[in-house]
Design an enzyme around this catalytic site. Structure first.
Site, PDB file in Angstrom:
ATOM      1  N   ASN A  27       0.785  -1.164  -0.105  1.00 57.43           N
ATOM      2  CA  ASN A  27       0.068   0.050   0.049  1.00 57.43           C
ATOM      3  C   ASN A  27       0.697   1.210   0.045  1.00 57.43           C
ATOM      4  OD1 ASN A  27      -2.614   1.295   0.165  1.00 57.43           O
ATOM      5  ND2 ASN A  27      -1.817   1.763   2.442  1.00 57.43           N
ATOM      6  N   HIS A  60       0.969   5.203   1.167  1.00 54.07           N
ATOM      7  CA  HIS A  60       0.472   6.186   1.906  1.00 54.07           C
ATOM      8  C   HIS A  60       1.117   7.601   1.881  1.00 54.07           C
ATOM      9  CE1 HIS A  60      -2.019   7.349   5.395  1.00 54.07           C
ATOM     10  NE2 HIS A  60      -0.861   8.058   6.142  1.00 54.07           N
ATOM     11  N   SER A 101       5.080   6.800   1.869  1.00 51.55           N
ATOM     12  CA  SER A 101       5.742   5.306   2.301  1.00 51.55           C
ATOM     13  C   SER A 101       4.833   4.452   1.658  1.00 51.55           C
ATOM     14  CB  SER A 101       5.167   5.074   4.024  1.00 51.55           C
ATOM     15  OG  SER A 101       5.837   6.180   4.747  1.00 51.55           O
ATOM     16  N   ASP A 123      -2.486   1.146   8.149  1.00 56.64           N
ATOM     17  CA  ASP A 123      -1.176   1.951   8.102  1.00 56.64           C
ATOM     18  C   ASP A 123       0.050   1.561   8.927  1.00 56.64           C
ATOM     19  OD1 ASP A 123      -3.168   4.576   7.348  1.00 56.64           O
ATOM     20  OD2 ASP A 123      -2.464   3.483   6.007  1.00 56.64           O
TER      21      ASP A 123
HETATM   22  C1  GRF Z   1      -2.807   8.976  -3.436  1.00 54.19           C
HETATM   23  O1  GRF Z   1      -2.607  10.479  -2.861  1.00 54.19           O
HETATM   24  C2  GRF Z   1      -2.163   8.233  -2.353  1.00 54.19           C
HETATM   25  O2  GRF Z   1      -1.403   8.684  -1.526  1.00 54.19           O
HETATM   26  C3  GRF Z   1      -3.508   7.715  -1.689  1.00 54.19           C
HETATM   27  O3  GRF Z   1      -4.622   7.860  -2.567  1.00 54.19           O
HETATM   28  C4  GRF Z   1      -4.111   8.636  -3.474  1.00 54.19           C
HETATM   29  C5  GRF Z   1      -4.154   7.662  -5.036  1.00 54.19           C
HETATM   30  O4  GRF Z   1      -3.918   8.727  -5.939  1.00 54.19           O
HETATM   31  N1  GRF Z   1      -3.455   6.433  -1.208  1.00 54.19           N
HETATM   32  P1  GRF Z   1      -4.351   7.841  -7.620  1.00 54.19           P
HETATM   33  O5  GRF Z   1      -5.806   7.326  -7.627  1.00 54.19           O
HETATM   34  O6  GRF Z   1      -3.036   6.969  -7.606  1.00 54.19           O
HETATM   35  O7  GRF Z   1      -3.911   8.919  -8.487  1.00 54.19           O
END
Ligand code: GRF
Length: 203
Positions: A106, A108, A135, A144
């Site tokens: 994942n 974050h 991260s 997380d």
């Molecule tokens: C990103 O900001 C990521 O950090 C969070 O969700 C958003 C994903 O954006 N988990 P995208 O759909 O990959 O443009």
């Protein structure tokens, strides 16, 4: 390594992962993109790249467990070995996380363990920190909190807004996630029994 990417929206992280795995040097192949929401831009990105897509709409399931088991069935159908959550906005249940332990990545938008949860970018602004970032981590049952694979730091500028900071973090995400995927797909990094990262110090 056969990879599934799970999305909920725009798919800019998906786009970065698709560009990375198209390289001949890549150890990973994205075999399916799954969205929990229909009609999102990320699905169009996948189709344009010739990657198969599936929609598993969480609103059609009576429970998280049923939703997760449908996702699991799709993953098994495609012989998936690694799953990337790229802007996937669903919390996965314990049984699913346990089954895919060490195979779920994942991204974050903060330097974990700081600023867990939603609006991580806004949390950083409100905390008045001068550096934040993103991260990539293995998914654990606690949200997380899984073992961290790759991080990239990003400065917070004095005139930053949530939008300007989020955009700068996203650019870092688009470097960090592909890097982390290659590390895990190539076997350079794996999740140890104790929940910590093991780097394969190849002889
Ligand atoms: C990103 O900001 C990521 O950090 C969070 O969700 C958003 C994903 O954006 N988990 P995208 O759909 O990959 O443009």
């Amino acid at each position: 390594t056969k990879v599934a990417v799970l999305i909920s929206g725009t798919g800019t992280n998906l786009q970065a992962l698709m560009e990375q795995t198209k390289k001949p040097s890549s150890s990973a192949e994205i075999v399916v993109v799954i969205s929990n929401r229909p009609g999102v831009l990320g699905l169009k990105r996948a189709s344009m790249a010739g990657i198969q897509t599936r929609v598993v709409d969480h609103k059609l399931y009576g429970s998280r467990a049923e939703f997760d088991s449908t996702i699991d069935r799709v993953l098994e159908e495609f012989g998936v070995e690694l799953v990337c959550l790229a802007g996937f906005m669903r919390i996965l249940t314990g049984p699913f996380v346990r089954k895919w332990n060490g195979k779920l990545l994942n991204i974050h938008p903060s330097l974990l363990p700081s600023f867990k949860g939603v609006n991580a970018q806004k949390q950083a602004l409100l905390a008045r920190v001068r550096v934040t970032g993103c991260s990539v981590h293995f998914v654990a049952e606690e949200v997380d909190a899984g073992a961290i694979i790759v991080q990239e730091a990003v400065p917070i500028l004095t005139n930053d807004t949530e939008d300007s900071l989020s955009e700068r973090i996203r650019e870092a995400e688009h470097r960090a996630f592909p890097t982390a995927l290659e590390l895990v797909a190539s076997g350079a990094v794996r999740l140890g029994e104790d929940g910590h990262i093991i780097w394969n110090q190849s002889a």
